[in-house]
Design a protein around this motif. Structure first.
Motif, PDB file in Angstrom:
ATOM      1  N   MET A   1       0.826  -1.201   0.000  1.00 22.97           N
ATOM      2  CA  MET A   1       0.000   0.000   0.000  1.00 22.97           C
ATOM      3  C   MET A   1       0.863   1.255   0.000  1.00 22.97           C
ATOM      4  N   GLN A   2       1.934   1.268   0.788  1.00 22.36           N
ATOM      5  CA  GLN A   2       2.804   2.440   0.878  1.00 22.36           C
ATOM      6  C   GLN A   2       3.516   2.728  -0.435  1.00 22.36           C
ATOM      7  N   ALA A   3       3.796   1.690  -1.207  1.00 21.97           N
ATOM      8  CA  ALA A   3       4.549   1.853  -2.451  1.00 21.97           C
ATOM      9  C   ALA A   3       3.695   2.392  -3.592  1.00 21.97           C
ATOM     10  N   GLN A   4       2.381   2.419  -3.425  1.00 21.11           N
ATOM     11  CA  GLN A   4       1.500   2.911  -4.481  1.00 21.11           C
ATOM     12  C   GLN A   4       1.521   4.436  -4.534  1.00 21.11           C
ATOM     13  N   PHE A   5       1.802   4.962  -5.708  1.00 21.17           N
ATOM     14  CA  PHE A   5       1.806   6.411  -5.894  1.00 21.17           C
ATOM     15  C   PHE A   5       0.481   6.835  -6.521  1.00 21.17           C
TER      16      PHE A   5
ATOM     17  N   LYS B   1      -1.365  -3.255 -11.154  1.00 24.23           N
ATOM     18  CA  LYS B   1      -2.518  -3.446 -10.277  1.00 24.23           C
ATOM     19  C   LYS B   1      -2.529  -2.383  -9.185  1.00 24.23           C
ATOM     20  N   HIS B   2      -3.665  -1.730  -8.988  1.00 23.47           N
ATOM     21  CA  HIS B   2      -3.811  -0.736  -7.924  1.00 23.47           C
ATOM     22  C   HIS B   2      -4.766  -1.294  -6.876  1.00 23.47           C
ATOM     23  N   PHE B   3      -4.310  -1.334  -5.642  1.00 20.48           N
ATOM     24  CA  PHE B   3      -5.095  -1.928  -4.564  1.00 20.48           C
ATOM     25  C   PHE B   3      -5.903  -0.860  -3.830  1.00 20.48           C
ATOM     26  N   THR B   4      -7.138  -1.195  -3.534  1.00 19.00           N
ATOM     27  CA  THR B   4      -8.001  -0.258  -2.815  1.00 19.00           C
ATOM     28  C   THR B   4      -7.822  -0.348  -1.310  1.00 19.00           C
ATOM     29  N   GLY B   5      -7.188  -1.404  -0.836  1.00 21.70           N
ATOM     30  CA  GLY B   5      -6.953  -1.583   0.588  1.00 21.70           C
ATOM     31  C   GLY B   5      -6.231  -2.887   0.849  1.00 21.70           C
ATOM     32  N   PRO B   6      -5.862  -3.165   2.108  1.00 26.58           N
ATOM     33  CA  PRO B   6      -5.098  -4.379   2.415  1.00 26.58           C
ATOM     34  C   PRO B   6      -5.846  -5.669   2.098  1.00 26.58           C
ATOM     35  N   LEU B   7      -7.161  -5.695   2.294  1.00 22.22           N
ATOM     36  CA  LEU B   7      -7.916  -6.915   1.978  1.00 22.22           C
ATOM     37  C   LEU B   7      -7.916  -7.197   0.480  1.00 22.22           C
TER      38      LEU B   7
END
Length: 294
Positions: A130-134, A143-149
């Motif tokens: 999550m932290q690495a997503q700009f 792939k872009h994650f909306t959250g940890p789940l």
């Protein structure tokens, strides 16, 4: 003077939760900067530039990216850590009132670190992803994650549990052994020094100071291994073979020693209040529980 009565399992669990949550709330922004610098390939000139770019392009709350995973999971992680440390220290005692030497404090810390890795590895993996997503959406087709789940489901579906959610487990284990030996030894040695000849338990300032030293000890003894773990967990493909050594060599060949210590300064700065808050929250909680017969 200190209370050598071992805390109950329930007290250890709850106090560990409080300590873990205090750590996340205090230290998350600088942890985000640390991770981004560890994974950087030329985007940032340093910690301050990383902070400025992050806030300018994504807003101040971007510094708290990935906080959901550790805030929820770090309670269980720290509960396991402190409970394991307490249990190992009790087993190392020759009698219930023995004050352990610092060599045994380090051994108990190292053992607790190994146990702690079981939960710390997946929690930190999701945090790093999550932290690495700009930005707020994918800009390069990744792939872009909306959250940890969402991240956990994707990794498990793509790579399975062992290579997906638990990627970097062995790097976490190898990091935690020296890290928590330094963590607990630094804390205990400093607390003993500050309270020498004192007829009462350590006060909040002494706990914060001892915790800060413990936090610095954690990173001094383990930082290059943490860089390896971050690189492995952020990678697109699972590592193969004895990957810790090969990743260390690859980072050193590309960037020299500077690559193995990228992000070290904000990490140490973060550890001072974060570890201080962790130990203080834990110790004060344990005292409160013991005072009430827990």
């Amino acid at each position: 003077m200190s209370n050598n009565k071992p805390p109950s399992a329930v007290a250890d669990f709850i106090a560990g939760n409080f300590g873990g949550m205090a750590n996340v709330l205090v230290g998350q922004p600088l942890d985000t900067i640390k991770v981004r610098l560890q994974l950087d390939s030329g985007k940032f000139k340093g910690a301050w530039d990383c902070t400025v770019q992050t806030v300018q392009k994504e807003g101040f709350l971007a510094l708290y990216k990935g906080m959901a995973s550790p805030l929820i999971g770090i309670g269980a992680v720290n509960a396991l850590l402190f409970a394991a440390n307490s249990n190992i220290k009790q087993r190392l005692q020759t009698h219930p009132d023995e004050v352990l030497g610092l060599n045994k404090i380090a051994l108990a810390g190292a053992g607790a670190g190994i146990v702690n890795s079981i939960l710390a590895s997946p929690v930190e993996l999701l945090k790093i992803k999550m932290q690495a997503q700009f930005g707020h959406a994918s800009v390069d087709g990744s792939k872009h994650f909306t959250g940890p789940l969402d991240c956990a489901k994707y990794l498990i579906a793509r790579d399975g549990v062992a290579h997906g959610l638990f990627r970097g487990l062995w790097a976490t284990v190898v990091r935690e052994i020296p890290a928590y030996a330094g963590f607990y030894t630094g804390f205990e040695a400093t607390k003993r020094y500050l309270t020498k000849g004192q007829d009462k338990q350590a006060d909040i300032f002494q706990l914060m100071t001892a915790g800060a030293v413990g936090g610095i000890g954690y990173w001094v003894f383990s930082y290059p291994l943490d860089v390896v773990k971050s690189v492995v967990q952020h990678g697109d493909t699972p590592p193969k073979g004895l990957y810790i050594t090969s990743v260390l060599k690859r980072i050193y060949a590309r960037d020299g020693m500077a690559g193995l210590f990228r992000g070290f300064t904000p990490t140490v700065l973060r550890s001072i209040p974060a570890a201080g808050a962790t130990f203080t929250a834990y110790e004060l909680s344990i005292r409160a529980f013991q005072a009430n017969g827990w």
